[in-house]
Each structure stands twice: as C-alpha cells, then as structure tokens.
Design a protein around this motif. Structure first.
Motif, PDB file in Angstrom:
ATOM      1  N   PRO A   1       0.806  -1.225   0.000  1.00  0.00           N
ATOM      2  CA  PRO A   1       0.000   0.000   0.000  1.00  0.00           C
ATOM      3  C   PRO A   1       0.844   1.283   0.000  1.00  0.00           C
ATOM      4  CG  PRO A   1      -0.901  -1.564   1.552  1.00  0.00           C
ATOM      5  CD  PRO A   1       0.421  -2.114   1.093  1.00  0.00           C
ATOM      6  N   ALA A   2       1.967   1.246   0.671  1.00  0.00           N
ATOM      7  CA  ALA A   2       2.847   2.426   0.669  1.00  0.00           C
ATOM      8  C   ALA A   2       3.325   2.714  -0.751  1.00  0.00           C
ATOM      9  CB  ALA A   2       4.023   2.210   1.607  1.00  0.00           C
ATOM     10  N   ALA A   3       3.678   1.658  -1.477  1.00  0.00           N
ATOM     11  CA  ALA A   3       4.143   1.838  -2.854  1.00  0.00           C
ATOM     12  C   ALA A   3       3.005   2.268  -3.778  1.00  0.00           C
ATOM     13  CB  ALA A   3       4.773   0.546  -3.360  1.00  0.00           C
ATOM     14  N   LEU A   4       1.835   1.668  -3.605  1.00  0.00           N
ATOM     15  CA  LEU A   4       0.710   1.952  -4.503  1.00  0.00           C
ATOM     16  C   LEU A   4       0.053   3.304  -4.252  1.00  0.00           C
ATOM     17  CD1 LEU A   4      -1.078  -1.507  -4.815  1.00  0.00           C
ATOM     18  CD2 LEU A   4       0.440  -0.374  -6.450  1.00  0.00           C
ATOM     19  N   THR A   5       0.383   3.941  -3.144  1.00  0.00           N
ATOM     20  CA  THR A   5      -0.190   5.259  -2.827  1.00  0.00           C
ATOM     21  C   THR A   5       0.863   6.362  -2.787  1.00  0.00           C
ATOM     22  OG1 THR A   5       0.034   4.917  -0.442  1.00  0.00           O
ATOM     23  CG2 THR A   5      -2.033   4.202  -1.459  1.00  0.00           C
ATOM     24  N   ARG A   6       2.070   6.029  -3.205  1.00  0.00           N
ATOM     25  CA  ARG A   6       3.201   6.974  -3.119  1.00  0.00           C
ATOM     26  C   ARG A   6       3.418   7.438  -1.683  1.00  0.00           C
ATOM     27  NH1 ARG A   6       0.200   9.121  -7.395  1.00  0.00           N
ATOM     28  NH2 ARG A   6       1.081   8.663  -9.432  1.00  0.00           N
ATOM     29  N   GLY A   7       3.019   6.617  -0.732  1.00  0.00           N
ATOM     30  CA  GLY A   7       3.194   6.963   0.672  1.00  0.00           C
ATOM     31  C   GLY A   7       2.341   8.129   1.122  1.00  0.00           C
ATOM     32  N   LEU A   8       1.270   8.426   0.377  1.00  0.00           N
ATOM     33  CA  LEU A   8       0.430   9.586   0.691  1.00  0.00           C
ATOM     34  C   LEU A   8      -0.094   9.546   2.117  1.00  0.00           C
ATOM     35  CD1 LEU A   8      -0.996  12.147  -0.429  1.00  0.00           C
ATOM     36  CD2 LEU A   8      -2.895  10.652  -1.088  1.00  0.00           C
ATOM     37  N   HIS A   9      -0.584   8.381   2.538  1.00  0.00           N
ATOM     38  CA  HIS A   9      -1.138   8.274   3.890  1.00  0.00           C
ATOM     39  C   HIS A   9      -0.043   8.379   4.942  1.00  0.00           C
ATOM     40  CE1 HIS A   9       0.105   4.282   2.699  1.00  0.00           C
ATOM     41  NE2 HIS A   9      -0.062   3.814   3.901  1.00  0.00           N
ATOM     42  N   LEU A  10       1.140   7.872   4.631  1.00  0.00           N
ATOM     43  CA  LEU A  10       2.256   7.955   5.578  1.00  0.00           C
ATOM     44  C   LEU A  10       2.768   9.390   5.699  1.00  0.00           C
ATOM     45  CD1 LEU A  10       4.129   4.707   4.508  1.00  0.00           C
ATOM     46  CD2 LEU A  10       2.620   5.026   6.481  1.00  0.00           C
ATOM     47  N   ASP A  11       2.831  10.082   4.579  1.00  0.00           N
ATOM     48  CA  ASP A  11       3.251  11.478   4.587  1.00  0.00           C
ATOM     49  C   ASP A  11       2.272  12.317   5.401  1.00  0.00           C
ATOM     50  OD1 ASP A  11       4.879  13.743   3.680  1.00  0.00           O
ATOM     51  OD2 ASP A  11       3.132  14.254   2.454  1.00  0.00           O
ATOM     52  N   GLY A  12       0.983  12.065   5.207  1.00  0.00           N
ATOM     53  CA  GLY A  12      -0.038  12.800   5.961  1.00  0.00           C
ATOM     54  C   GLY A  12       0.042  12.528   7.448  1.00  0.00           C
ATOM     55  N   LEU A  13       0.294  11.266   7.794  1.00  0.00           N
ATOM     56  CA  LEU A  13       0.427  10.907   9.213  1.00  0.00           C
ATOM     57  C   LEU A  13       1.629  11.613   9.834  1.00  0.00           C
ATOM     58  CD1 LEU A  13      -0.394   9.173  11.668  1.00  0.00           C
ATOM     59  CD2 LEU A  13       1.065   7.354  10.726  1.00  0.00           C
ATOM     60  N   ALA A  14       2.746  11.613   9.134  1.00  0.00           N
ATOM     61  CA  ALA A  14       3.950  12.274   9.657  1.00  0.00           C
ATOM     62  C   ALA A  14       3.733  13.776   9.799  1.00  0.00           C
ATOM     63  CB  ALA A  14       5.142  11.991   8.742  1.00  0.00           C
TER      64      ALA A  14
ATOM     65  N   GLY B   1       7.132  13.160  13.596  1.00  0.00           N
ATOM     66  CA  GLY B   1       6.717  12.424  12.411  1.00  0.00           C
ATOM     67  C   GLY B   1       7.451  11.107  12.264  1.00  0.00           C
ATOM     68  N   VAL B   2       8.762  11.133  12.501  1.00  0.00           N
ATOM     69  CA  VAL B   2       9.565   9.910  12.386  1.00  0.00           C
ATOM     70  C   VAL B   2       9.106   8.866  13.396  1.00  0.00           C
ATOM     71  CG1 VAL B   2      11.875   8.930  12.673  1.00  0.00           C
ATOM     72  CG2 VAL B   2      11.585  11.075  11.431  1.00  0.00           C
ATOM     73  N   VAL B   3       8.983   9.267  14.645  1.00  0.00           N
ATOM     74  CA  VAL B   3       8.579   8.329  15.696  1.00  0.00           C
ATOM     75  C   VAL B   3       7.192   7.765  15.409  1.00  0.00           C
ATOM     76  CG1 VAL B   3       7.996   8.140  18.144  1.00  0.00           C
ATOM     77  CG2 VAL B   3      10.076   9.326  17.458  1.00  0.00           C
ATOM     78  N   THR B   4       6.274   8.629  15.002  1.00  0.00           N
ATOM     79  CA  THR B   4       4.912   8.179  14.705  1.00  0.00           C
ATOM     80  C   THR B   4       4.895   7.193  13.553  1.00  0.00           C
ATOM     81  OG1 THR B   4       3.999  10.250  15.541  1.00  0.00           O
ATOM     82  CG2 THR B   4       2.598   8.958  14.070  1.00  0.00           C
ATOM     83  N   LEU B   5       5.655   7.471  12.484  1.00  0.00           N
ATOM     84  CA  LEU B   5       5.716   6.555  11.345  1.00  0.00           C
ATOM     85  C   LEU B   5       6.292   5.205  11.748  1.00  0.00           C
ATOM     86  CD1 LEU B   5       6.851   8.602   8.219  1.00  0.00           C
ATOM     87  CD2 LEU B   5       4.626   7.599   8.703  1.00  0.00           C
ATOM     88  N   VAL B   6       7.385   5.225  12.486  1.00  0.00           N
ATOM     89  CA  VAL B   6       8.017   3.965  12.900  1.00  0.00           C
ATOM     90  C   VAL B   6       7.047   3.137  13.734  1.00  0.00           C
ATOM     91  CG1 VAL B   6       9.845   2.971  14.342  1.00  0.00           C
ATOM     92  CG2 VAL B   6      10.386   4.802  12.729  1.00  0.00           C
TER      93      VAL B   6
END
Length: 196
Positions: free
Chosen positions: A72-85, A113-118
């Motif tokens: 999912p990270a690859a298929l969304t360009r990490g959009l959700h992860l970027d938003g979370l960070a 952001g880093v801690v939350t993503l990890v």
C-alpha cells in the motif's frame, strides 16, 4: 458518467494507477471521495496478494506482513504515511494552529513524524504478522479490510460540515463535498460487506 469521473478522481489522487483525471471540480470530488473505498479495495487486494503469496511460499508470517504493509505504501506513493507524519509534526509542535499548519506544509519530516511513522508501521506489521500466522486467509482478509476502512475514513472526513484546514490544496478541493446521508450510507455499505 459522474461515477466514472469519481472513480478516476479517486484512483488518480489516492493511488499510482495511471488514470487520466478529466474533471477536477466539486462534483467529481464528491464522486471521488465516495469511490475512495473502492480504491482501498484495489490497494488492499494487492497487499493481500503479496502477503499471501509469500505466506503460501513458506516465507513466514513476519515477511508476509512486511509485504502487505509495503505494497500500500508503494501503490499510494506513501500519501497516507506522509499525511500521518505531517499531522504528528504539527500536533507535536504544541504551536498555535497557524504555526502548526506551517510546520505540516514543510517538506521535511520532524522527530514527531519519524517516531509516529516507525510506531505505526511496526504496529501494522505486528498485527498482520499475527494474522498471517493464523493462516494466509486471515492475513489477506485483514489487509483488504484495513485498506478499505482507511479509505472510508476519507469519505467520512469529507462529509458536509467539515471544513478544510486551509483554503488551498487537495483538502480544500474535497472538504464538505459528501452529503452526510451519503457518507453514512457508504459506511453502512462497507460495514455490511465487511461483516458478510
């Protein structure tokens, strides 16, 4: 025709699927946000397929879970992860709203952001590993359900009465476009399908 524009809008903004977004207006945005769970279904199915393939090949539950989180990270360009960070950095700053929004718009990622993503990626991987350990079908179902439910939150967040945080950007294009009754209907449909 509006449904097709909505599907293109959803896949064009939420995935790397090469679709041509031909309309970028409030009507297309409404249909797009209603179609967001469909984009989640495709992303989740791909994640489930990758994880299940590894599990069936004997790679083990942890590796299957990593694949199901990575796809999912690859298929969304990490959009959700970027938003979370960005959200974690903005909220973690403890600054007033305007300063927090400025922090969220910056292209770099801060310590919150880093801690939350990890932690989020570890939690997702651990949960999926537990389910893949019970059998590939459990892990696959969870990957699909998680992706659909995550995109359903977009439908709900774009309901009438929820303003954009700032007047520009994608958030402003989709804010308050989905009537409350339609958002609730989408939630009921997805919940019913998931329970079935």
């Amino acid at each position: 025709m509006t449904a097709l524009h909505g599907i293109r809008f959803a896949f064009g903004t939420l995935t790397v699927v090469p679709v041509r977004v031909t309309r970028w207006d409030r009507t297309a945005a409404r249909a797009g946000m209603l179609s967001a769970p469909l984009a989640g279904l495709v992303v989740g199915a791909a994640a489930a397929a990758a994880g299940s393939a590894l599990a069936l090949l004997g790679a083990g539950a942890p590796l299957a879970a990593v694949a199901a989180v990575a796809v999912p990270a690859a298929l969304t360009r990490g959009l959700h992860l970027d938003g979370l960070a960005d959200t974690a950095d903005g909220l973690g700053s403890g600054r007033p709203a305007e300063d927090a929004l400025r922090i969220m718009r910056q292209s770099d990622i801060g310590p919150f952001g880093v801690v939350t993503l990890v932690l989020a990626l570890l939690a997702q991987t651990a949960a999926l590993a537990e389910l893949f350990a019970r059998g590939w079908a459990h892990g696959a179902a969870a990957a699909v359900l998680a992706a659909v439910a995550a995109r359903l939150t977009l439908t709900l967040a774009c309901r009438s009465g929820v303003p954009a945080a700032r007047p520009e950007g994608l958030g402003a294009a989709v804010a308050s476009v989905v009537p409350v009754a339609w958002a609730l209907a989408a939630a009921a449909l997805v919940t019913g399908a998931a329970a079935g």
